[in-house]
Write an enzyme that holds these catalytic residues in place. Sequence first.
Site, short mmCIF file in Angstrom:
data_model
loop_
_atom_site.label_atom_id
_atom_site.label_comp_id
_atom_site.label_asym_id
_atom_site.label_seq_id
_atom_site.Cartn_x
_atom_site.Cartn_y
_atom_site.Cartn_z
N CYS A 382 0.75 -1.32 0.01
CA CYS A 382 -0.07 0.01 -0.12
C CYS A 382 0.91 1.30 0.02
CB CYS A 382 -0.90 0.07 1.41
SG CYS A 382 -2.33 0.98 0.65
N HIS A 508 -3.80 -5.09 0.20
CA HIS A 508 -3.00 -5.64 1.80
C HIS A 508 -3.35 -7.04 1.31
CE1 HIS A 508 -2.68 -1.89 3.70
NE2 HIS A 508 -3.83 -1.42 2.87
N GLU A 510 -1.66 -9.11 3.31
CA GLU A 510 -1.72 -9.63 4.66
C GLU A 510 -3.03 -9.88 5.30
OE1 GLU A 510 -1.03 -6.63 3.80
OE2 GLU A 510 -1.52 -5.16 5.09
N1 GLN Z 1 -1.92 6.67 2.82
C1 GLN Z 1 -1.97 5.89 1.49
C2 GLN Z 1 -3.50 6.11 1.02
O1 GLN Z 1 -4.37 6.35 1.63
C3 GLN Z 1 -1.88 4.26 1.76
C4 GLN Z 1 -2.77 3.80 2.66
C5 GLN Z 1 -2.31 2.47 3.38
O2 GLN Z 1 -1.09 2.32 3.52
N2 GLN Z 1 -2.93 1.55 3.82
O3 GLN Z 1 -3.83 5.73 -0.13
#
Ligand code: GLN
Length: 532
Positions: A382, A508, A510
């Site tokens: 992410c 994600h 995970e």
């Molecule tokens: N801050 C980033 C976004 O909102 C990544 C978010 C995250 O790592 N879950 O796109």
Amino acid sequence: MKETNYIFITGGVTSSLGKGIISSSLAKLLKARGFSVTIQKLDPYINIDPGTLNPYEHGECFVTDDGAETDLDLGHYERFTDVRTSQANNVTTGRIYQTVIDKERRGDYLGKTVQIIPHITDEIQRRIRLLGKEDYDFVITEIGGTVGDIESFPYIEAIRQLKWNLEGRTIVIHLTLVPYLSTSKELKTKPTQHSVKMLLENGVQPDILVLRTERTLTKEVREKVAKFCNVNLSSVIESIDASTIYEVPILMQKEKLDEVVLQKFKIPYKETVDLERWKSVIKKIKNSTCSLKIALVGKYVELPDAYKSINESLIHAGAAIDCKPKITFLHSEKIEESSVKKLLKDFDGIIVAPGFGHRGIEGKITAIKFARENNIPFFGICLGMQCAVIEFARNVLKLKDANSTEMHQNTPFPVIDLMEEQKNINDLGGTMRLGAYKCVLNEKSKLIKEYNKKDISERHRHRYEFNNEYKKEFENKGMMATGINPNSGLVEIVEIENHKWFVGVQFHPEYKSTVLNPHPVFISFLKACKKK
Ligand code: GLN
């Protein structure tokens, strides 16, 4: 439609005794006996969900397929049982009150005074029974917090009422601590006695006591607890510290927790349960001799719970390739051009964690540059993926001061930008791009081999995305968009062609790894680290 049985798990004496692990272990054992089970967490705080909480306050925020931002215990539930959870599996006091207040405004209680009893406790009961409608044999409901907390009272009261309303179809398991006093060389049962007394004051007699302890409970200790807390001896269950949380189901099986539960419900059962596959994974987790040094670069490193699912996913994938990942948490604010080599050179692989806001960003970018230039397996999740894109833009495409508009609104090169559908959103709670979305992998992806298919679905939690206006430029220089959302064109995966293993994922992975189904991206990453 079957009659669902309800198991409540409460905690006493202190927090952090591992109610989530006990709930998950019991669910695992019941499932292994062929029953259908789901687990629910009721959290006594006023936030609607933990999505707006800082990881320092509450650890990781777990995300379900249907886009619920939940307590990290739901991650344990899924990892132990392979049963997917949803919005209904995590309810907070905030949500309970919001529902009741909305009803009041609609006029549903017209003429009546709205009160904790019956209105709040009725709503708690409705939320618990909602899961029963889905045809489970068992709903296990874990009550967050500790008995005696002001916040927990309405939940304990709701359980008391449910015990009457669902006669014979509920049991209460109370988890407490039996401390060992080294000066007197004794295990002490008094805190447990007090904790049960507190439950009794609220009208609830626990059916089973699970006692967390560092040392084996003697027969005398068990007898004393049984006598003072009105339970049979067989309902006093020892929960001794284990070297891995995944061993707890096996320990609970030895203590016959599942059998005692089934006896309480008068449900016939077979003596044996097959946990062979589970046991063989645990053996690998504990005994594999190969070890891999993995750096996890993030900004909540003082608090490993902030990266719980990543940590566990590495353990699952490690077992799959018979290697133990040794994870070192590195604070991104401490990584600078001058220190990066010393800090990162000895690792077999580097992960850059998800996150929000600009703190620690430059350290993440510096770590990624080091991994890219030194051909060290790199895995960005992410925000970690977004940082990899920024690094590549600045140092390979030579777009000076390229950035995400999250960090620098007027950057000359917004290679990561706010998603179109996010532009008119003002509220911060529950408004990110959340939950499962499709992604199609292209032939160039190194991940296809491990996924063994092209169409995948992964969970998300973000507002910003790869800016497609720059896609051609990136691809010309070797950073490829190898996974795309088929509906929106959103870049889900970037990979560098001429690198041992350099993968950034917008999703994600995970959140979907479980003990018995380790995640392909984590396996692929660890295989690359092993080759190094
Ligand atoms: N801050 C980033 C976004 O909102 C990544 C978010 C995250 O790592 N879950 O796109």
